[in-house]
Write an enzyme that holds these catalytic residues in place. Sequence first.
Site, PDB file in Angstrom:
ATOM      1  N   SER A 298      55.997  27.101 105.455  1.00 20.19           N
ATOM      2  CA  SER A 298      57.220  26.614 104.810  1.00 20.19           C
ATOM      3  C   SER A 298      57.820  25.422 105.559  1.00 20.19           C
ATOM      4  O   SER A 298      58.405  24.531 104.945  1.00 20.19           O
ATOM      5  CB  SER A 298      58.277  27.719 104.757  1.00 20.19           C
ATOM      6  OG  SER A 298      57.797  28.809 104.024  1.00 20.19           O
TER       7      SER A 298
ATOM      8  N   GLU B  49      52.367  26.641  97.423  1.00 18.59           N
ATOM      9  CA  GLU B  49      53.072  25.402  97.025  1.00 18.59           C
ATOM     10  C   GLU B  49      54.593  25.563  97.086  1.00 18.59           C
ATOM     11  O   GLU B  49      55.325  25.154  96.191  1.00 18.59           O
ATOM     12  CB  GLU B  49      52.582  24.913  95.670  1.00 18.59           C
ATOM     13  CG  GLU B  49      51.094  24.616  95.754  1.00 18.59           C
ATOM     14  CD  GLU B  49      50.555  23.800  94.624  1.00 18.59           C
ATOM     15  OE1 GLU B  49      51.284  22.955  94.097  1.00 18.59           O
ATOM     16  OE2 GLU B  49      49.390  24.026  94.285  1.00 18.59           O
TER      17      GLU B  49
ATOM     18  N   GLU C 121      49.332  25.499 108.592  1.00 16.97           N
ATOM     19  CA  GLU C 121      48.668  25.747 109.887  1.00 16.97           C
ATOM     20  C   GLU C 121      49.069  27.127 110.390  1.00 16.97           C
ATOM     21  O   GLU C 121      50.043  27.720 109.886  1.00 16.97           O
ATOM     22  CB  GLU C 121      49.068  24.655 110.887  1.00 16.97           C
ATOM     23  CG  GLU C 121      48.601  23.276 110.416  1.00 16.97           C
ATOM     24  CD  GLU C 121      48.861  22.154 111.418  1.00 16.97           C
ATOM     25  OE1 GLU C 121      49.313  22.444 112.549  1.00 16.97           O
ATOM     26  OE2 GLU C 121      48.601  20.989 111.055  1.00 16.97           O
ATOM     27  N   PRO C 122      48.353  27.655 111.387  1.00 11.71           N
ATOM     28  CA  PRO C 122      48.637  29.028 111.822  1.00 11.71           C
ATOM     29  C   PRO C 122      50.092  29.268 112.219  1.00 11.71           C
ATOM     30  O   PRO C 122      50.613  30.357 112.024  1.00 11.71           O
ATOM     31  CB  PRO C 122      47.700  29.207 113.027  1.00 11.71           C
ATOM     32  CG  PRO C 122      46.574  28.270 112.768  1.00 11.71           C
ATOM     33  CD  PRO C 122      47.170  27.097 112.060  1.00 11.71           C
TER      34      PRO C 122
ATOM     35  N   LEU D  51      47.534  21.784 104.244  1.00 10.51           N
ATOM     36  CA  LEU D  51      48.799  21.458 104.924  1.00 10.51           C
ATOM     37  C   LEU D  51      49.155  22.580 105.905  1.00 10.51           C
ATOM     38  O   LEU D  51      49.462  22.346 107.063  1.00 10.51           O
ATOM     39  CB  LEU D  51      49.906  21.283 103.869  1.00 10.51           C
ATOM     40  CG  LEU D  51      51.306  20.953 104.343  1.00 10.51           C
ATOM     41  CD1 LEU D  51      51.348  19.630 105.105  1.00 10.51           C
ATOM     42  CD2 LEU D  51      52.276  20.891 103.158  1.00 10.51           C
TER      43      LEU D  51
ATOM     44  N   LEU E   8      53.060  51.073  80.857  1.00 12.78           N
ATOM     45  CA  LEU E   8      51.867  51.815  80.422  1.00 12.78           C
ATOM     46  C   LEU E   8      51.499  52.950  81.375  1.00 12.78           C
ATOM     47  O   LEU E   8      50.570  53.711  81.111  1.00 12.78           O
ATOM     48  CB  LEU E   8      50.682  50.865  80.259  1.00 12.78           C
ATOM     49  CG  LEU E   8      50.823  49.820  79.153  1.00 12.78           C
ATOM     50  CD1 LEU E   8      49.461  49.220  78.820  1.00 12.78           C
ATOM     51  CD2 LEU E   8      51.446  50.387  77.885  1.00 12.78           C
ATOM     52  N   GLY E   9      52.180  53.016  82.504  1.00 14.24           N
ATOM     53  CA  GLY E   9      51.928  54.129  83.427  1.00 14.24           C
ATOM     54  C   GLY E   9      50.481  54.137  83.895  1.00 14.24           C
ATOM     55  O   GLY E   9      49.952  53.104  84.308  1.00 14.24           O
TER      56      GLY E   9
END
Length: 419
Positions: A150, A396, A145-146, A143, A371-372
Amino acid sequence: MISFEMPEKIQHTVNLMTMVAENMMRPVSRYFDEHEHEIPWDYINFMHDANRQMGGGGFVPSSGDKAKKGNGSEPKQEGPRLGYQRLAYSAEILSWGDTGLYLCSPVGLLGAAAVAATGTAEQKERFLARFTGDKPVLDAMALTEPHAGSAMPAMVRTTAVREDDSWVLNGEKIFVTGGHKALIDTAGFVVVWATIDPAAGRAGVRPFVVEAGTPGCTVTKLEHKLGIRASDTASILLQDCRIPFENILGSPEVEKKTSEGFKGAMATFDASRPMVAASALGLARATLETLKEYLQQKGIVLRYGLPRSRMTSIERELIDMEVMLRSAWLLVLKSVWMMDEKKPNNLEASMGKVRAGDVAVRITQKAVEMLGPAGYSRDLLLEKWFRDAKINDLYEGTGQINRLIVARRILEYGREELS
Ligand SMILES: Cc1cc2nc3c(=O)[nH]c(=O)nc-3n(C[C@H](O)[C@H](O)[C@H](O)COP(=O)(O)OP(=O)(O)OC[C@H]3O[C@@H](n4cnc5c(N)ncnc54)[C@H](O)[C@@H]3O)c2cc1C
């Protein structure tokens, strides 16, 4: 009635997908992240065989059933419909294994969803049956395109012009998930959204099936990406690409109806957004489980049942993550249950995707943070999941676009009033 328990009939699929995720995805997850564009044939071939053995239908359940009957009438069902719920569980578990690999599943993904949402019974039979053929095939949907993503489908510039018994397509599509695997690596297909009347805006837009090997259709680029690197993302050029007249999806009357094409795009997303949401939550669950295991190895065990004031900061964070994960999953369950019940789910599909996209991004970010250096290191998959997570908030419909859809639905505003 909607149930919050996993339906028993889904258990077999869940067991199989869990086995695949644990044994065929996790062990090669890092490899395919580091070898972008290498094709995971072992996974693809295994999933193809498994799909055939399960009787096909892949990831497009009710339409697959209809296709088997071939006359467009509903299949006889015993008990409640579970097709989309089954898919959501599968997407969640396979993405727990690896989101990029999940997107390489040869069982019918976004292109097949478009066929299922917009095709006639004959077209569903013709295009969806190939997922259970001798060789694996992949599908895709183009769907974007360049100049716009949105704003689609109102701004589609790719054209489809009728010439006798053919359509001639011209234009460029970008960011097509699985485009290379659908057109080059397998004998698959891409559903291309093109306009038959550029002056008509979204009313002129229609879906067309372009099959692998069609002259005039070329893959011009493969993206190098932040995450989901096992999945290819392709640019496709259509230059006088001639396809059969019957490859326009929908009834022969579709050419005359004005809003049909746009509705088809929306129906495709209503079916596929819950799967993106489920996929995001599978990744988030993987992250949370790994985080908890790591902390447990360090002697930090989450104590449930304490008043919040007596919990440590880490415990509070972990509980918040669990709440986010589980509540988002309930939204997803509701949206797929509505699909199975054939209830309009546009609001719930967008709501679930917004929430799940946010949850995946927040949980993976928090895990790396907590957890760094260990979270940042490639010794664990946490940093990979952190990179993989963001796409769920982009494709999407971005988070902002899905929020707009939710707002419009709740406030009963039209597109013109709220955009
Ligand atoms: C890895 C990957 C895979 C993809 N796969 C596919 C695929 O298979 N098929 C396909 O067709 N496309 C695919 N896409 C494209 C994707 O759907 C688009 O990138 C997305 O819709 C955003 O469109 P855009 O790129 O034009 O960005 P833009 O529309 O330019 O958006 C840029 C930013 O502006 C925001 N924005 C835009 N409009 C509004 C508004 N009205 N209000 C508030 N904020 C707004 C967006 O949310 C975003 O943050 C893929 C993209 C990626 C990265």
